[in-house]
Write a protein that holds these residues in place. Structure first.
Motif, PDB file in Angstrom:
ATOM      1  N   LEU A  93       0.847  -1.209   0.000  1.00 50.70           N
ATOM      2  CA  LEU A  93       0.000   0.000   0.000  1.00 50.70           C
ATOM      3  C   LEU A  93       0.873   1.246   0.000  1.00 50.70           C
ATOM      4  O   LEU A  93       0.653   2.186  -0.756  1.00 50.70           O
ATOM      5  CB  LEU A  93      -0.869   0.020   1.262  1.00 50.70           C
ATOM      6  CG  LEU A  93      -2.264  -0.571   1.195  1.00 50.70           C
ATOM      7  CD1 LEU A  93      -2.966  -0.335   2.527  1.00 50.70           C
ATOM      8  CD2 LEU A  93      -3.078   0.044   0.064  1.00 50.70           C
ATOM      9  N   ASP A  94       1.864   1.225   0.872  1.00 52.05           N
ATOM     10  CA  ASP A  94       2.724   2.401   1.024  1.00 52.05           C
ATOM     11  C   ASP A  94       3.506   2.689  -0.252  1.00 52.05           C
ATOM     12  O   ASP A  94       3.843   3.836  -0.538  1.00 52.05           O
ATOM     13  CB  ASP A  94       3.681   2.160   2.200  1.00 52.05           C
ATOM     14  CG  ASP A  94       4.371   3.434   2.638  1.00 52.05           C
ATOM     15  OD1 ASP A  94       3.716   4.490   2.624  1.00 52.05           O
ATOM     16  OD2 ASP A  94       5.562   3.373   2.976  1.00 52.05           O
ATOM     17  N   SER A  95       3.794   1.628  -1.009  1.00 59.36           N
ATOM     18  CA  SER A  95       4.581   1.834  -2.232  1.00 59.36           C
ATOM     19  C   SER A  95       3.760   2.494  -3.334  1.00 59.36           C
ATOM     20  O   SER A  95       4.293   3.078  -4.262  1.00 59.36           O
ATOM     21  CB  SER A  95       5.126   0.487  -2.739  1.00 59.36           C
ATOM     22  OG  SER A  95       4.084  -0.253  -3.348  1.00 59.36           O
ATOM     23  N   ALA A  96       2.421   2.405  -3.238  1.00 61.22           N
ATOM     24  CA  ALA A  96       1.594   2.872  -4.350  1.00 61.22           C
ATOM     25  C   ALA A  96       0.710   4.063  -4.024  1.00 61.22           C
ATOM     26  O   ALA A  96       0.271   4.773  -4.914  1.00 61.22           O
ATOM     27  CB  ALA A  96       0.716   1.710  -4.839  1.00 61.22           C
ATOM     28  N   VAL A  97       0.417   4.272  -2.727  1.00 64.86           N
ATOM     29  CA  VAL A  97      -0.605   5.250  -2.356  1.00 64.86           C
ATOM     30  C   VAL A  97      -0.014   6.292  -1.410  1.00 64.86           C
ATOM     31  O   VAL A  97       0.848   5.973  -0.591  1.00 64.86           O
ATOM     32  CB  VAL A  97      -1.788   4.528  -1.647  1.00 64.86           C
ATOM     33  CG1 VAL A  97      -2.880   5.510  -1.274  1.00 64.86           C
ATOM     34  CG2 VAL A  97      -2.345   3.423  -2.530  1.00 64.86           C
ATOM     35  N   ASP A  98      -0.487   7.521  -1.515  1.00 66.21           N
ATOM     36  CA  ASP A  98      -0.075   8.579  -0.596  1.00 66.21           C
ATOM     37  C   ASP A  98      -0.828   8.393   0.722  1.00 66.21           C
ATOM     38  O   ASP A  98      -2.021   8.673   0.812  1.00 66.21           O
ATOM     39  CB  ASP A  98      -0.415   9.940  -1.230  1.00 66.21           C
ATOM     40  CG  ASP A  98      -0.164  11.104  -0.283  1.00 66.21           C
ATOM     41  OD1 ASP A  98       0.323  10.870   0.842  1.00 66.21           O
ATOM     42  OD2 ASP A  98      -0.467  12.241  -0.675  1.00 66.21           O
ATOM     43  N   LEU A  99      -0.126   7.918   1.743  1.00 64.84           N
ATOM     44  CA  LEU A  99      -0.767   7.638   3.027  1.00 64.84           C
ATOM     45  C   LEU A  99      -0.541   8.759   4.046  1.00 64.84           C
ATOM     46  O   LEU A  99      -0.765   8.577   5.240  1.00 64.84           O
ATOM     47  CB  LEU A  99      -0.219   6.321   3.601  1.00 64.84           C
ATOM     48  CG  LEU A  99      -0.449   5.068   2.744  1.00 64.84           C
ATOM     49  CD1 LEU A  99       0.259   3.872   3.355  1.00 64.84           C
ATOM     50  CD2 LEU A  99      -1.940   4.780   2.578  1.00 64.84           C
ATOM     51  N   SER A 100      -0.101   9.903   3.560  1.00 62.91           N
ATOM     52  CA  SER A 100       0.298  10.968   4.485  1.00 62.91           C
ATOM     53  C   SER A 100      -0.831  11.458   5.377  1.00 62.91           C
ATOM     54  O   SER A 100      -0.591  12.037   6.424  1.00 62.91           O
ATOM     55  CB  SER A 100       0.880  12.152   3.702  1.00 62.91           C
ATOM     56  OG  SER A 100      -0.088  12.636   2.787  1.00 62.91           O
ATOM     57  N   GLU A 101      -2.092  11.233   4.958  1.00 54.82           N
ATOM     58  CA  GLU A 101      -3.215  11.690   5.792  1.00 54.82           C
ATOM     59  C   GLU A 101      -4.055  10.504   6.271  1.00 54.82           C
ATOM     60  O   GLU A 101      -5.261  10.612   6.433  1.00 54.82           O
ATOM     61  CB  GLU A 101      -4.063  12.687   5.012  1.00 54.82           C
ATOM     62  CG  GLU A 101      -3.280  13.959   4.696  1.00 54.82           C
ATOM     63  CD  GLU A 101      -4.140  15.053   4.092  1.00 54.82           C
ATOM     64  OE1 GLU A 101      -5.191  15.366   4.662  1.00 54.82           O
ATOM     65  OE2 GLU A 101      -3.743  15.564   3.033  1.00 54.82           O
ATOM     66  N   ALA A 102      -3.374   9.377   6.465  1.00 51.51           N
ATOM     67  CA  ALA A 102      -4.049   8.169   6.949  1.00 51.51           C
ATOM     68  C   ALA A 102      -3.392   7.738   8.262  1.00 51.51           C
ATOM     69  O   ALA A 102      -2.621   6.768   8.303  1.00 51.51           O
ATOM     70  CB  ALA A 102      -3.952   7.061   5.901  1.00 51.51           C
ATOM     71  N   PRO A 103      -3.671   8.449   9.368  1.00 53.26           N
ATOM     72  CA  PRO A 103      -2.936   8.192  10.615  1.00 53.26           C
ATOM     73  C   PRO A 103      -3.050   6.765  11.126  1.00 53.26           C
ATOM     74  O   PRO A 103      -2.082   6.225  11.681  1.00 53.26           O
ATOM     75  CB  PRO A 103      -3.565   9.188  11.605  1.00 53.26           C
ATOM     76  CG  PRO A 103      -4.835   9.651  10.975  1.00 53.26           C
ATOM     77  CD  PRO A 103      -4.674   9.511   9.506  1.00 53.26           C
ATOM     78  N   GLU A 104      -4.217   6.141  10.938  1.00 52.78           N
ATOM     79  CA  GLU A 104      -4.356   4.779  11.457  1.00 52.78           C
ATOM     80  C   GLU A 104      -3.451   3.809  10.687  1.00 52.78           C
ATOM     81  O   GLU A 104      -2.839   2.905  11.267  1.00 52.78           O
ATOM     82  CB  GLU A 104      -5.815   4.321  11.355  1.00 52.78           C
ATOM     83  CG  GLU A 104      -6.702   5.014  12.381  1.00 52.78           C
ATOM     84  CD  GLU A 104      -8.134   5.148  11.934  1.00 52.78           C
ATOM     85  OE1 GLU A 104      -8.453   4.749  10.793  1.00 52.78           O
ATOM     86  OE2 GLU A 104      -8.936   5.665  12.732  1.00 52.78           O
ATOM     87  N   ILE A 105      -3.339   4.010   9.386  1.00 56.04           N
ATOM     88  CA  ILE A 105      -2.490   3.116   8.592  1.00 56.04           C
ATOM     89  C   ILE A 105      -1.018   3.404   8.892  1.00 56.04           C
ATOM     90  O   ILE A 105      -0.195   2.483   9.005  1.00 56.04           O
ATOM     91  CB  ILE A 105      -2.798   3.258   7.084  1.00 56.04           C
ATOM     92  CG1 ILE A 105      -4.272   2.969   6.823  1.00 56.04           C
ATOM     93  CG2 ILE A 105      -1.907   2.315   6.267  1.00 56.04           C
ATOM     94  CD1 ILE A 105      -4.707   3.146   5.379  1.00 56.04           C
ATOM     95  N   LEU A 106      -0.688   4.672   9.082  1.00 57.05           N
ATOM     96  CA  LEU A 106       0.701   5.016   9.421  1.00 57.05           C
ATOM     97  C   LEU A 106       1.095   4.389  10.758  1.00 57.05           C
ATOM     98  O   LEU A 106       2.215   3.899  10.915  1.00 57.05           O
ATOM     99  CB  LEU A 106       0.862   6.544   9.482  1.00 57.05           C
ATOM    100  CG  LEU A 106       0.809   7.256   8.125  1.00 57.05           C
ATOM    101  CD1 LEU A 106       0.819   8.773   8.317  1.00 57.05           C
ATOM    102  CD2 LEU A 106       1.961   6.823   7.219  1.00 57.05           C
TER     103      LEU A 106
END
Ligand code: SF4
Length: 236
Positions: A93-106
């Motif tokens: 997921l991290d390699s393909a999607v901008d997770l910068s505003e996904a605190p639970e996934i971070l």
């Protein structure tokens, strides 16, 4: 048929009503299984696979949000196999999607020690931000395809069907029929989709503009928009 079943989860015995999912049975023991696509107000769909657990005797890992507890089952929620699987999902997921505003996934990335550089050079989901209505923006470069927004727009809440999946494989994304701008769809701007989005891919226009550094006094957008939403489902 008995009304309850007894199983063990991580060596702890628990009795739950027949039909209870493994996710809920684990929660009864105070065990938190990580989820991404799951939301208490949406139909569980086992899309993200982050809630997988190991069941003794099963050939593959099973998605605990949909798998039901059965009598005598022995479940492991953080075995080595389970942790490796969750870690890999997070790394992909991290390699393909901008997770910068996904605190639970971070925080899951941190918890599972996911290697954020594991897939260097992988293709990223980079699509233009859609700003076609006065109520919310859509930034699908932050979308993890959890399907929550589609579900609340359909039978799980609103019965509006303004959005759905489109495309195939890596090109899959959420969209409107024939890519129509949102005001030309059946969308009633209820805000349910924004309320359940876990990644900031859907964001209220006002919040988006504040993020851009636009002063509150200069925000005329909400007053010129349609009526405010009726209700919004809370984050789990
Ligand atoms: S836009 Fe948000 S809620 Fe909809 S599928 Fe993407 S991440 Fe999930």
């Amino acid at each position: 048929m008995s009304d309850s079943v007894t199983l063990t989860i991580d060596e702890q015995t628990v009795a739950v009503p027949a039909g209870t999912t493994l996710l809920k049975a684990a929660q009864q023991l105070g065990e938190e299984i990580p989820t991404i696509c799951f939301h208490d107000h949406c139909t569980a769909n086992a899309l993200c696979r982050s809630c997988v657990v190991e069941v003794e005797g099963a050939r593959t890992l099973v998605a605990s949000c949909v798998a039901q507890a059965t009598q005598g089952m022995k479940v492991h929620t953080r075995s080595e196999k389970v942790e490796r699987s969750r870690r890999t999902i997070l790394e992909m997921l991290d390699s393909a999607v901008d997770l910068s505003e996904a605190p639970e996934i971070l925080s899951m990335i941190e918890d599972y020690g996911a290697d954020r550089e594991r897939f260097p050079g992988a293709e990223r989901r980079e699509v233009p931000l859609l700003d076609d209505n006065p109520m919310y923006i859509r930034d699908y470069s932050k979308c993890v395809l959890c399907w929550r927004c589609v579900q609340v727009c359909a039978e799980d809440a609103q019965y509006t069907y303004a959005i759905n999946f489109e495309g195939r494989g890596f090109e899959t994304q959420i969209g409107t029929f024939f890519d129509k701008p949102m005001p030309e769809t059946t969308c009633v701007f209820c805000g349910q989709c924004v309320g359940v989005c876990p990644t900031g891919a859907l964001k209220p226009k006002r919040e988006f503009m504040l993020d851009q550094g636009i002063a509150p006094a200069d925000l005329g957008v909400m007053s010129s928009g349609r009526k405010r939403r009726k209700r919004t489902l809370a984050q789990p």
